[in-house]
Design a protein around this motif. Structure first.
Motif, PDB file in Angstrom:
ATOM      1  N   GLU A  40       0.808  -1.107   0.020  1.00  0.00           N
ATOM      2  CA  GLU A  40      -0.069   0.203  -0.204  1.00  0.00           C
ATOM      3  C   GLU A  40       0.785   1.270  -0.140  1.00  0.00           C
ATOM      4  O   GLU A  40       0.483   2.356   0.658  1.00  0.00           O
ATOM      5  N   SER A  41       1.892   1.520  -0.918  1.00  0.00           N
ATOM      6  CA  SER A  41       2.747   2.505  -0.976  1.00  0.00           C
ATOM      7  C   SER A  41       2.063   3.653  -1.950  1.00  0.00           C
ATOM      8  O   SER A  41       0.709   3.162  -2.301  1.00  0.00           O
ATOM      9  N   ARG A  42       2.689   4.459  -2.225  1.00  0.00           N
ATOM     10  CA  ARG A  42       1.974   5.515  -2.766  1.00  0.00           C
ATOM     11  C   ARG A  42       3.274   6.159  -3.912  1.00  0.00           C
ATOM     12  O   ARG A  42       4.414   5.990  -3.137  1.00  0.00           O
ATOM     13  N   PRO A  43       3.013   6.319  -4.874  1.00  0.00           N
ATOM     14  CA  PRO A  43       4.217   6.910  -5.885  1.00  0.00           C
ATOM     15  C   PRO A  43       4.991   8.023  -5.190  1.00  0.00           C
ATOM     16  O   PRO A  43       4.416   8.949  -4.722  1.00  0.00           O
ATOM     17  N   HIS A  44       6.330   7.755  -4.856  1.00  0.00           N
ATOM     18  CA  HIS A  44       7.103   8.918  -4.312  1.00  0.00           C
ATOM     19  C   HIS A  44       8.591   8.800  -4.430  1.00  0.00           C
ATOM     20  O   HIS A  44       9.000   7.907  -5.100  1.00  0.00           O
ATOM     21  N   ILE A  45       9.302   9.974  -4.002  1.00  0.00           N
ATOM     22  CA  ILE A  45      10.730   9.876  -3.952  1.00  0.00           C
ATOM     23  C   ILE A  45      11.130   9.877  -2.275  1.00  0.00           C
ATOM     24  O   ILE A  45      10.397  10.881  -1.559  1.00  0.00           O
ATOM     25  N   THR A  46      11.932   9.001  -2.040  1.00  0.00           N
ATOM     26  CA  THR A  46      12.399   9.131  -0.353  1.00  0.00           C
ATOM     27  C   THR A  46      13.353  10.215  -0.231  1.00  0.00           C
ATOM     28  O   THR A  46      14.533  10.051  -1.079  1.00  0.00           O
ATOM     29  N   LEU A  47      13.130  10.964   0.845  1.00  0.00           N
ATOM     30  CA  LEU A  47      14.002  11.861   1.070  1.00  0.00           C
ATOM     31  C   LEU A  47      14.982  11.500   2.033  1.00  0.00           C
ATOM     32  O   LEU A  47      16.223  11.851   2.214  1.00  0.00           O
ATOM     33  N   PHE A  48      14.335  10.763   3.012  1.00  0.00           N
ATOM     34  CA  PHE A  48      14.964  10.367   4.194  1.00  0.00           C
ATOM     35  C   PHE A  48      14.474   9.084   4.559  1.00  0.00           C
ATOM     36  O   PHE A  48      13.135   9.035   4.892  1.00  0.00           O
ATOM     37  N   SER A  49      15.192   8.054   5.334  1.00  0.00           N
ATOM     38  CA  SER A  49      14.679   6.903   5.883  1.00  0.00           C
ATOM     39  C   SER A  49      15.472   6.643   7.089  1.00  0.00           C
ATOM     40  O   SER A  49      16.752   6.683   6.993  1.00  0.00           O
ATOM     41  N   ALA A  50      14.860   6.028   8.090  1.00  0.00           N
ATOM     42  CA  ALA A  50      15.571   5.635   9.195  1.00  0.00           C
ATOM     43  C   ALA A  50      14.862   4.476   9.898  1.00  0.00           C
ATOM     44  O   ALA A  50      13.760   4.433   9.943  1.00  0.00           O
ATOM     45  N   PRO A  51      15.525   3.437  10.711  1.00  0.00           N
ATOM     46  CA  PRO A  51      14.742   2.497  11.355  1.00  0.00           C
ATOM     47  C   PRO A  51      13.829   3.225  12.626  1.00  0.00           C
ATOM     48  O   PRO A  51      13.059   2.535  12.790  1.00  0.00           O
ATOM     49  N   PHE A  52      14.431   4.141  13.113  1.00  0.00           N
ATOM     50  CA  PHE A  52      13.555   4.910  14.176  1.00  0.00           C
ATOM     51  C   PHE A  52      13.690   6.466  14.301  1.00  0.00           C
ATOM     52  O   PHE A  52      14.773   6.908  13.968  1.00  0.00           O
ATOM     53  N   VAL A  53      12.604   7.024  14.534  1.00  0.00           N
ATOM     54  CA  VAL A  53      12.902   8.453  14.629  1.00  0.00           C
ATOM     55  C   VAL A  53      11.559   8.737  15.461  1.00  0.00           C
ATOM     56  O   VAL A  53      10.594   8.007  15.921  1.00  0.00           O
ATOM     57  N   ASP A  54      11.544  10.191  15.887  1.00  0.00           N
ATOM     58  CA  ASP A  54      10.499  10.517  16.600  1.00  0.00           C
ATOM     59  C   ASP A  54       9.473  11.274  15.658  1.00  0.00           C
ATOM     60  O   ASP A  54       9.864  12.458  15.437  1.00  0.00           O
ATOM     61  N   VAL A  97      18.848  21.332  -9.952  1.00  0.00           N
ATOM     62  CA  VAL A  97      19.312  22.348  -8.653  1.00  0.00           C
ATOM     63  C   VAL A  97      18.139  22.358  -7.521  1.00  0.00           C
ATOM     64  O   VAL A  97      18.376  22.076  -6.398  1.00  0.00           O
ATOM     65  N   SER A  98      17.075  22.684  -8.157  1.00  0.00           N
ATOM     66  CA  SER A  98      15.972  22.740  -7.219  1.00  0.00           C
ATOM     67  C   SER A  98      15.498  21.884  -6.400  1.00  0.00           C
ATOM     68  O   SER A  98      15.237  21.666  -5.171  1.00  0.00           O
ATOM     69  N   LEU A  99      15.681  20.376  -6.814  1.00  0.00           N
ATOM     70  CA  LEU A  99      15.373  19.352  -6.239  1.00  0.00           C
ATOM     71  C   LEU A  99      16.622  18.877  -5.123  1.00  0.00           C
ATOM     72  O   LEU A  99      16.090  18.436  -4.041  1.00  0.00           O
ATOM     73  N   LEU A 100      17.838  19.053  -5.543  1.00  0.00           N
ATOM     74  CA  LEU A 100      18.785  18.735  -4.896  1.00  0.00           C
ATOM     75  C   LEU A 100      18.957  19.772  -3.664  1.00  0.00           C
ATOM     76  O   LEU A 100      19.131  19.386  -2.229  1.00  0.00           O
ATOM     77  N   GLN A 101      18.684  21.197  -3.687  1.00  0.00           N
ATOM     78  CA  GLN A 101      18.455  21.874  -2.835  1.00  0.00           C
ATOM     79  C   GLN A 101      17.405  21.802  -1.785  1.00  0.00           C
ATOM     80  O   GLN A 101      17.475  21.884  -0.618  1.00  0.00           O
ATOM     81  N   PHE A 102      16.090  21.514  -2.274  1.00  0.00           N
ATOM     82  CA  PHE A 102      14.959  21.055  -1.531  1.00  0.00           C
ATOM     83  C   PHE A 102      15.612  20.062  -0.423  1.00  0.00           C
ATOM     84  O   PHE A 102      15.352  20.040   0.658  1.00  0.00           O
ATOM     85  N   HIS A 103      16.298  18.975  -0.911  1.00  0.00           N
ATOM     86  CA  HIS A 103      16.545  17.627  -0.041  1.00  0.00           C
ATOM     87  C   HIS A 103      17.759  18.360   0.864  1.00  0.00           C
ATOM     88  O   HIS A 103      17.672  17.970   2.022  1.00  0.00           O
TER      89      HIS A 103
END
Length: 184
Positions: A40-54, A97-103
């Protein structure tokens, strides 16, 4: 073995999302891969992922960050694959540049709040991509590429919102529209 964790994802405008979904559906019909649909994903670009976050801490950071951003033009111009234990087929956006800056601005905002950015999410090593198939059997990779070539790239549109999901299965915890200045 389904992974567990959290990801900050960038989502697309409906027309672009539909183009990507079209690819998912063709790959599923041909039984090359149904995994993204199943989790049940949705089309996306992952900006960050981690095993645990708050999540509550991130919610505040992302809310403020997204309000300062405009919708981001995206153009998926290439097809690629990661060949490791679970073969992934993906579309790659032109790295503007805009995508890389956003990230990198998002990473800066998170670092300021003391959030650890893992290796693959760091600006110098981040690879933007939109998965269209996961766990593709090696023997079906070539066919998967052919299906994607029929998409008539580039497919273009905008990234319009950003959200945090928990996976897997994918569960959206929150999302914010880019440039949304609603007072919360």
């Amino acid at each position: 073995m389904s992974q567990k964790g959290y990801a900050i994802e960038l989502y697309f405008d409906p027309a672009l999302e539909n183009q990507v979904l079209k690819a998912w559906n063709v790959l599923a019909r041909r039984q090359i891969s149904t995994q993204l649909i199943e989790i049940e994903s949705r089309p996306h670009i992952t900006l960050f992922s981690a095993p645990f976050v708050d999540p509550t801490k991130l919610e505040n950071i992302i809310k403020i960050f997204s309000s300062k951003q405009a919708p981001l033009p995206l153009s998926f111009s290439m097809i690629g694959s990661f060949s490791n234990d679970n073969d992934v087929l993906f579309l790659t956006p032109t790295p503007t540049v805009s995508l890389l800056q956003f990230h990198s601005q998002l990473c800066d905002a998170m670092k300021k709040e003391g959030i650890e950015i893992g290796e693959e999410s760091r600006p110098e090593s981040w690879v933007p991509y939109c998965a269209v198939a996961q766990e593709v059997p090696r023997t079906r990779m070539a066919e998967g590429f052919c299906v994607l070539r029929d998409l008539k790239l580039p497919v273009s549109g905008y990234a319009v919102d950003i959200g945090l999901v928990e996976f897997s299965p994918v569960r959206e915890l929150f999302s914010f529209v880019l440039g949304n200045t609603v007072e919360g």
